[in-house]
Structures are given as structure tokens and as C-alpha cells.
Write a protein that holds these residues in place. Sequence first.
Motif, PDB file in Angstrom:
ATOM      1  N   LYS A 275       2.157   1.719  -3.489  1.00 23.15           N
ATOM      2  CA  LYS A 275       1.107   2.238  -4.371  1.00 23.15           C
ATOM      3  C   LYS A 275       0.831   3.706  -4.094  1.00 23.15           C
ATOM      4  N   LYS A 276       0.924   4.053  -2.794  1.00 21.18           N
ATOM      5  CA  LYS A 276       0.693   5.450  -2.431  1.00 21.18           C
ATOM      6  C   LYS A 276       1.731   6.350  -3.108  1.00 21.18           C
ATOM      7  N   HIS A 277       2.989   5.921  -3.041  1.00 17.32           N
ATOM      8  CA  HIS A 277       4.050   6.717  -3.690  1.00 17.32           C
ATOM      9  C   HIS A 277       3.865   6.750  -5.198  1.00 17.32           C
TER      10      HIS A 277
ATOM     11  N   LEU B 170       0.833  -1.203   0.000  1.00 14.08           N
ATOM     12  CA  LEU B 170       0.000   0.000   0.000  1.00 14.08           C
ATOM     13  C   LEU B 170       0.863   1.246   0.000  1.00 14.08           C
ATOM     14  N   ARG B 171       1.948   1.220   0.770  1.00 15.77           N
ATOM     15  CA  ARG B 171       2.847   2.382   0.780  1.00 15.77           C
ATOM     16  C   ARG B 171       3.479   2.601  -0.598  1.00 15.77           C
TER      17      ARG B 171
ATOM     18  N   SER C 244       1.023   9.014  -5.988  1.00 19.87           N
ATOM     19  CA  SER C 244       1.426  10.396  -5.727  1.00 19.87           C
ATOM     20  C   SER C 244       2.287  10.917  -6.874  1.00 19.87           C
TER      21      SER C 244
END
Length: 528
Positions: free
Chosen positions: A334-336, A331-332, A339
Motif C-alpha cells: 500500500k505504501k508503494h 502495508l508495504r 507513493s
Amino acid sequence: MQKFKKTSFLHEELLLKILLFSTMLVLVTLLTFSLFLGHILKELMEEQIGQRALAISKTISLMPEVIALVEQKDPQGRLMSIIDPLQASIDARFIVIGDNDSIRLTHPTKELVGESMIGEDNRKALKEGLYYTSKATGTLGPSIRGKSPVFGKNGDIVGVVSVGYLEESVQEIIAERYHQFLIYLYGAMFLTVIMAFSLSRKIKNSLLGYEPSEISRLFLEKEAILNAVKEAIIATNTEGEITLCNEVAQSYFQLDESTKQPPLSLQKYLFTCKEMKDVTLEVDGVDYICNFSPVTHETKTVGMVASCRKKEEMDALVWELTRVKQYSQRLREKKHEFSNLLHLISGHIQIGEYDKAIALISENHLPDEKIIEQFQNVIHDPLVASIFIGKYYFAFDKGVKIILDENSFLQESIDPSISKHLLTILGNIINNAIDAAELSEKKEVTLFATDIGNDLIFEVEDSGLGIEESLHEKIFEKGFTTKGELHSGYGLFFVKSTLEWLGGFVSFGKGNYGTIVSIHIPKGSRND
């Protein structure tokens, strides 16, 4: 550690119960025995007094002087001079002599001499010549009588002798004997109460001051606590014999009520009487993680307690935590990634390159909202729709496309007693399909659901490499997995056991590309 409880006499329920029970038992026994004794004593006394009266009357009837005067009907009244001194020397209430017509020749009341005898109980003596006892009411009141016929010189019956004791006097004698016996019985009752009090105090002390209801509650609580924990618990005494074990321990180590010794692998640790944590040992080919703790009383070790958990269950928890950690890491990432995509779109907009920004947005970076609407329009059960939509987003994140079969249709909500288990069933099956499709070139998973007929039917088809036929049954075994050490192997085990409880089943087959999994669940409510 439990301590001795001190309570006042009035609050000692056990003591009062024992005293009350003992007293009531003695009272009931005394009452029953007294009634029985009174009846027996009355019969014995009446029998004895009747026989005594009969013996006296018989003796008098055989006296020659009496026989001669009765034959003459005692014209001069000489019988009174014989009978009066005799009656004074015995305790009989009356001695009455009558002729063969039941006319009194003697009587304690002289005025009644010459009148007929009362009681109508002379027939057997005068007509049949029998000696007997009887009860009748005469001029002096109810009495017990001894009747004897008087035989003349020629053998004819010429009269009757009646000796009697008044029932009132008999009752007084019976009451006197009865009261004497009751004194002994009441003394026995008093001693019984004292002994009951002493016994109840000893019982109370041996129970550490607890009442039976409190002990029952403590026992039930202990059983509930032992069987509520997921670990196997075994308690032993100083000789190493099992004094307690819960249901998990019985299941793990095949113990029963007759088993006295714990498994050999545990014994060497239990005899050490030392505290040990997280000891890994093997019992019957199964690895366990165990903790050992001594039981002490007044600084003295009186036993040991062992708690064990299967290592594979602990590993399963570790694997689940690892999967959560991996998912969090993804998830982290994918978040980056997302972003950075937003920054790129923003940059294109900033410099006026709107076409490039629109092109980036149009690419497959976001889920297709039309698919979500299709799920909601076709699947009318909210829980199933939510599971499908959630898995759609989860698959999208992994680059897998989920397709809803065009023939799917759930026309009504599923019974809550069934639907609450669908997350376990559908969640695990769809996750496996996504994992299989992720490794394939096509990367697709097709979902099908219908409630037409008597069963709920779900089918999940992936584009993976398929499952070997030899593994179709093995994959349902607890702990079996083909995905590597980071997976627990519990998913399909839970699916099968849940379906069996619901009365349904799961089957595998060859799909158009990979594997197709079919799930059948009978409609209707289920009770947990």
C-alpha cells in the motif's frame, strides 16, 4: 543447586525454637507435677503421721495402769512417770492424758497439768467413744493428733489420750521428701534439654541448614513458578515415578495426586536419562512438543524433567506471526501504491493538468472524513469509537466499506471493567465480517451499537455468503476455522469465553445480505 547453609548458633532459629519449646514443656510439666506431687505428698504424710499418732494413743489408752490411774484422776501424779519415758522413746511432740472433763493429767509442760485441754476436739472420744485423728491448735502450736478414749473397768469413758505431732515438724519431713524428688526431676529436665539440642541439630542437618520459614518460602515460590508457566512440567525419579507436576500437566494428561506413572508416550523418553529438545509425540490423540532434561546430583542422575506444550498452541503462534507478516507485507504494498499515486498527482500538477490531479484526489483513495465524524458524534464511548474508526480504516485498505447504522447511539461511557474486553469481542467479530465482505460483490459491513435498556447491544452485518447453520456452534470451538491454515481458529473461541465471563452472549442470524452477528452484554461493573 542448593548448598548446605552454615549459620551460627545464635542465628539458628529452628534450634533455638526446639530448645525453648522443650525447656518450656519440661518446666511446665515439672511445675504442674510438683504442685500435684506436693499436694499428694502432704496428704499422704499427714495421713501416715495421723494414723501413727492414733495407734500410739490407742495403745496407751488400753494400758491397765493408765486406765486405773485415769479412773482415780491420778491424785499422786504417777501418770507422768509412765508417760515421760514413753514419750522419750517415740518421736511424738506430746502425749497428753485428760479425764472425762478434759482436765489434763499429763503434759510435756508440767505447769499446764490440771488445766483444761485446748483444741475442743475431745467430744467424739469422750461422748461417743470413737478413735480418730484431728487437727487443732494447742498450747504448743498447730498439730496433728490421734485421739483415743479411755474406758474404765465398768465400760464407762473415764478419760482421753491425745498423741500429737506439730505441723511444723510434719512440714519439715514433707519438704525433705519433696526436695529429694525434685533433684530427680531437674535431672530429667537437664537430660531432656540435651536430647532436644541433639535432635534439633539432626533436624537442621537434614533440612540442609534451612529454617522452616525459608523452606516454606522456597516451596511457595516453586509452586508459583511451576503454575505460572504455560507448559506442562513433570518430574520423575530414577524409577520413573512422578515426584512433581504442575497444574497444566494435570490438565493436559488427566493426572491427580494418586497418579504415580506419567503417560506411556513420555515414559520411554524419561527412562533414557538423556537431554532431548523439541520432541514431537502424541498423547491420547493430542500432539505435543516436549523437552527432556536429566536431574543430576554430584554427577549422578537422580531423575528426569519433561516440559510439554500442545503443538496446536505452537502452531497458533506461528499462524499469528504469519498473519502479522502478511499484514506487514500488505502495508508495504500500500505504501508503494500510495507513493506512486502521489507521484502521479505531482506530475499532473507540474505540467499544469490541475483538473486531472483533482480528479485523482477525489477518487476513493482516501477515507471519508464525514464518516469518522459520524462515529465520534454517535458513539460517546472513546474505546468503542476508536475500535470502529480503526476497523473503518482497516476495511478501507481492503476495499470494504463500513457503514454505521443510523439508529446507533451510545449515550454514555461504558464501565471500564467491561470496555477493556470489547477490543477482543468487537475486534474479532468485525475482522471476520470484513474478511467475509471482502469476498463478496457488495463489500459492505454495517455496524450497530446501542446502550438503551439494561444491556449493551452490538450488531455486525456483512455482505458475505453467510454461515451454514450447522456451523453456528462449531465455529466457537477452540482451533476451528474455515479460513485455511494461516488462521488460528482462536478468535471466536476468545469472544465466546469472554462474553460468558461478562454474563453476555453472541448469536448468529441471516441478514439482508450475509450474516448478522448480535452481541448482548449486561451493564454494570465486573470484577476480574
